[in-house]
Design a protein around this motif. Structure first.
Motif, short mmCIF file in Angstrom:
data_model
loop_
_atom_site.label_atom_id
_atom_site.label_comp_id
_atom_site.label_asym_id
_atom_site.label_seq_id
_atom_site.Cartn_x
_atom_site.Cartn_y
_atom_site.Cartn_z
N ILE A 124 33.93 34.11 63.80
CA ILE A 124 32.83 33.43 63.13
C ILE A 124 31.54 33.97 63.75
O ILE A 124 31.36 33.92 64.97
CB ILE A 124 32.90 31.91 63.33
CG1 ILE A 124 34.25 31.36 62.85
CG2 ILE A 124 31.75 31.22 62.61
CD1 ILE A 124 34.53 29.93 63.26
N PHE A 125 30.67 34.50 62.91
CA PHE A 125 29.40 35.05 63.39
C PHE A 125 28.24 34.15 62.97
O PHE A 125 28.27 33.52 61.91
CB PHE A 125 29.17 36.46 62.81
CG PHE A 125 30.21 37.46 63.24
CD1 PHE A 125 30.36 37.79 64.58
CD2 PHE A 125 31.04 38.05 62.31
CE1 PHE A 125 31.31 38.71 64.98
CE2 PHE A 125 32.00 38.97 62.71
CZ PHE A 125 32.13 39.30 64.05
N ASN A 126 27.20 34.15 63.79
CA ASN A 126 25.96 33.44 63.49
C ASN A 126 26.20 31.96 63.21
O ASN A 126 25.68 31.41 62.24
CB ASN A 126 25.24 34.09 62.32
CG ASN A 126 24.95 35.55 62.58
OD1 ASN A 126 24.50 35.90 63.66
ND2 ASN A 126 25.24 36.39 61.62
N ALA A 127 26.98 31.32 64.06
CA ALA A 127 27.33 29.91 63.85
C ALA A 127 27.36 29.16 65.18
O ALA A 127 28.43 28.81 65.68
CB ALA A 127 28.66 29.81 63.14
N PRO A 128 26.19 28.91 65.77
CA PRO A 128 26.18 28.22 67.07
C PRO A 128 26.87 26.85 67.03
O PRO A 128 27.49 26.46 68.01
CB PRO A 128 24.70 28.10 67.42
CG PRO A 128 23.95 28.52 66.22
CD PRO A 128 24.86 29.24 65.31
#
Length: 156
Positions: A124-128
């Motif tokens: 999962i990218f760009n998902a703090p």
């Protein structure tokens, strides 16, 4: 948020490359022994050297460092060259039941294998918000560790 799944060794390696190349400030890695991570490969050596050149910091936790010491001489050179930016730790025996595997980049990117013996997992990218729980878990694992690989321990 950008989410992908994988279920092969090649899929895992490709997603690991993506995660390593996106990280700028921090990488937090957990695996029982990092046997399938290819941290000593030429490809990962290049990605990690670029990460370290910009001041990125790596925290690595394993149950055992034996496979890294035996199979990853390039990673040991990274440890020698960038030891001030790398901290390798070993889990306490009470955590040896943990069998998943994950990488957190900058608190925004998460690569995880559901079990370290298999390649099925997700990235999962760009998902703090999606990485928050794993980052907290990593930090709690970190508190139950002791020093692991260091350049001086490996004779470098």
């Amino acid at each position: 948020m950008d989410r992908h799944t994988f279920d092969t060794r090649a899929g895992f390696q490709a997603r690991l490359d993506d995660c390593l190349s996106r990280a700028r400030l921090s990488l937090a890695l957990f695996d029982p022994d990092f046997g399938w991570w290819e941290l000593g490969s030429i490809r990962n050596d290049v990605l990690l050297r670029e990460f370290f050149r910009h001041g990125g910091r790596l925290q690595l936790v394993a149950h055992s460092n034996a496979r890294l010491e035996r199979d990853a001489p390039r990673f040991l050179r990274l440890l020698r060259d960038y030891g001030h930016l790398i901290e390798c730790r070993i889990t306490d025996r009470s955590l040896h039941h943990l069998t998943d595997s994950f990488c957190i980049g900058d608190g925004h990117h998460l690569l995880r294998r559901f079990h370290s013996d298999h390649f099925r997992g997700e990235v999962i990218f760009n998902a703090p918000s999606s990485t928050k729980l794993h980052l907290e878990r990593f930090q709690s694992i970190w508190t139950e560790t002791q020093p692991g690989l260091q350049a001086s321990f490996t004779g470098l």
